[in-house]
Design an enzyme around this catalytic site. Sequence first.
Site, PDB file in Angstrom:
ATOM      1  CD  GLU A 167      -2.748  -1.141   2.478  1.00 46.65           C
ATOM      2  OE1 GLU A 167      -2.595  -0.246   3.326  1.00 46.65           O
ATOM      3  OE2 GLU A 167      -3.525  -2.082   2.602  1.00 46.65           O
TER       4      GLU A 167
ATOM      5  CB  CYS B  69       3.772  -3.427  13.895  1.00 47.40           C
ATOM      6  SG  CYS B  69       3.887  -3.107  12.127  1.00 47.40           S
TER       7      CYS B  69
ATOM      8  CB  CYS C 226       2.810   6.742   3.843  1.00 47.21           C
ATOM      9  SG  CYS C 226       3.289   5.497   5.005  1.00 47.21           S
TER      10      CYS C 226
ATOM     11  CB  CYS D 219       8.161  -5.943   8.652  1.00 47.33           C
ATOM     12  SG  CYS D 219       9.573  -5.277   9.560  1.00 47.33           S
TER      13      CYS D 219
ATOM     14  CB  CYS E  92       7.137  -4.040  16.307  1.00 51.33           C
ATOM     15  SG  CYS E  92       8.784  -3.509  15.794  1.00 51.33           S
TER      16      CYS E  92
ATOM     17  CB  CYS F  54      -8.320  -0.186   0.568  1.00 53.90           C
ATOM     18  SG  CYS F  54      -6.904  -0.909  -0.142  1.00 53.90           S
TER      19      CYS F  54
END
Length: 377
Positions: free
Chosen positions: A101, A130, A116, A123, A127, A351
Site C-alpha cells: 500500500e 504492528c 507514505c 517485515c 514488533c 480497500c
Amino acid sequence: MTQPTATTDTPLLNLLGLSHGEMVQFFDELGEKAFRAAQVMKWIHQEGVIDFAAMTNISKALRDKLARVAEVRVPSIAYQGESKDGTRKWVVETEGGSLIETVLIPAENGNRRTLCVSSQVGCSLDCSFCSTGKQGFARNLTSAEIIGQVWIATHTGGAYADGRKPVTNVVMMGMGEPLMNFDPVVAAMKLMLDDNAYGLSKRRVTLSTSGVVPMIDRLGDVLDVSLAISLHAPTDELRNTLVPLNRKYNIEKLLDACHRYLEKCGDTRMITIEYTLMSGINDQREHAEQLAELLRNIPCKINLIPFNPFPGSGYTKPSRNQVMRFQQWLFEKGYSAPVRMTRGDDIDAACGQLVGRVKDRTRRQARYIQTLSIDAD
Ligand code: SAH
Ligand code: SF4
C-alpha cells in the site's frame, strides 16, 4: 553491465529504479553520451512517460535501440481510492503478485502532501503492536517498486487545484523496515532527491526505522535525509517487549547512532521520535518523565501516535484525555509533542475489502492507514 544485445532471451532492463549514476553507466555501456541519462530520467519521473517512442528529444535510432534492451516497467495498480478527508491510497501489485500500500496524505493546512512509501512486503522484525510485523516477511521490494510508488502517486492521482507537485514530502513509513532493504531503498531515495527526478529537499524525505543501528551509520555515509526513530518506550525493559530488535541494539546504542547521524548531516536537523501510545503500556506519567529525561541531549521532536487497533493485537488505544495528559506531562518537561490523528479510515476499510477479493492470501494485509507524523518545512 555488459554490452546489451538485442536477443529475445535477454530480459529487458527496467530503467525505472536506476539512480542517475546507474543510468549514466547504462548509457555509457550502450555507447551513448552521459547527458542522455538526465533526459530519460526527466521523461520517466517528471513527465510520467514510460514509452520510449514518446521521448521526442531523443533520436529515433536511439529510441529504437532503447526499446530493444530496456523498458520502463511501473508496478500495476490493483486498487485506487480517495477518502473524504482527501487521503489517496493505492494498492500496488508487485512482481510475483504481492500487494503493498501507498498512501498520500494532505496536511490539514494544505501546505504539504506526504506520501507514505513501503520498502518490503511484510517485515521480519515482528514488533508486537504492528500489523505488518504480524504478517511475517515475504520479500524486499526492488528500487523500481519503491520509486514506482512515488511515480504512481505523482502521475496517476490527477492534478491538484493548487498546481503544486502532487507529492511534496515522502516518508518511508509504509510496510517494512527500510534499513533491512538498504541498497534498493537508498537508490530510490536518491531518485526522490534528484533534480532530474522528483527533486525533493532532503528535509522533505524521511526514513523511519525501528533502530537497525549499523545501517543508520551506513545511511549517514551516503545520504542526509531526515531520520525518524520508532522509539515507543523510554526503558530497555519495556522496549524489549514492544520492539524485539531492542535486544540487539538497545536504546543507548540507538541514541548514540542518532548523534552520529546528526553529526554527519552537519546542519540544524532534528531527529523525529515516534511514540505510539498504547493504553496502560507506555502512556503513564512515569513514561513521559523517563522519556523527557532520556531525550534531554538529543535534538529531536516527539510525535505521539495513538495506537491504531487491529484484530488480535492485544493492545488498546488510550482515551483522548489520556493522550492529552501524556502530551501535557511532556510539555511540563519542555517538549511540545504533536499528536497525529488517523486519516483516511473510510478508504482503508473499502480497500481492505477489495484486497480480500483480489487475492485471498493478502486478506491479513488490510492494515491501518499510517498516521503521518512528519512536520518538514
Ligand atoms: N519499520 C519502520 C517503518 C514502518 S512502521 C519503523 O518501524 O519505523 C511506521 C511507524 O508506524 C512506526 O513508528 C511504527 O512503530 C508505527 N506503527 C506500527 N504499528 C502501529 C499501530 N498499530 N499503531 C500506531 N502506530 C504503529
Ligand atoms: Fe517492521 Fe516497523 Fe512494523 Fe516493527 S513497526 S514490525 S519494524 S514495519
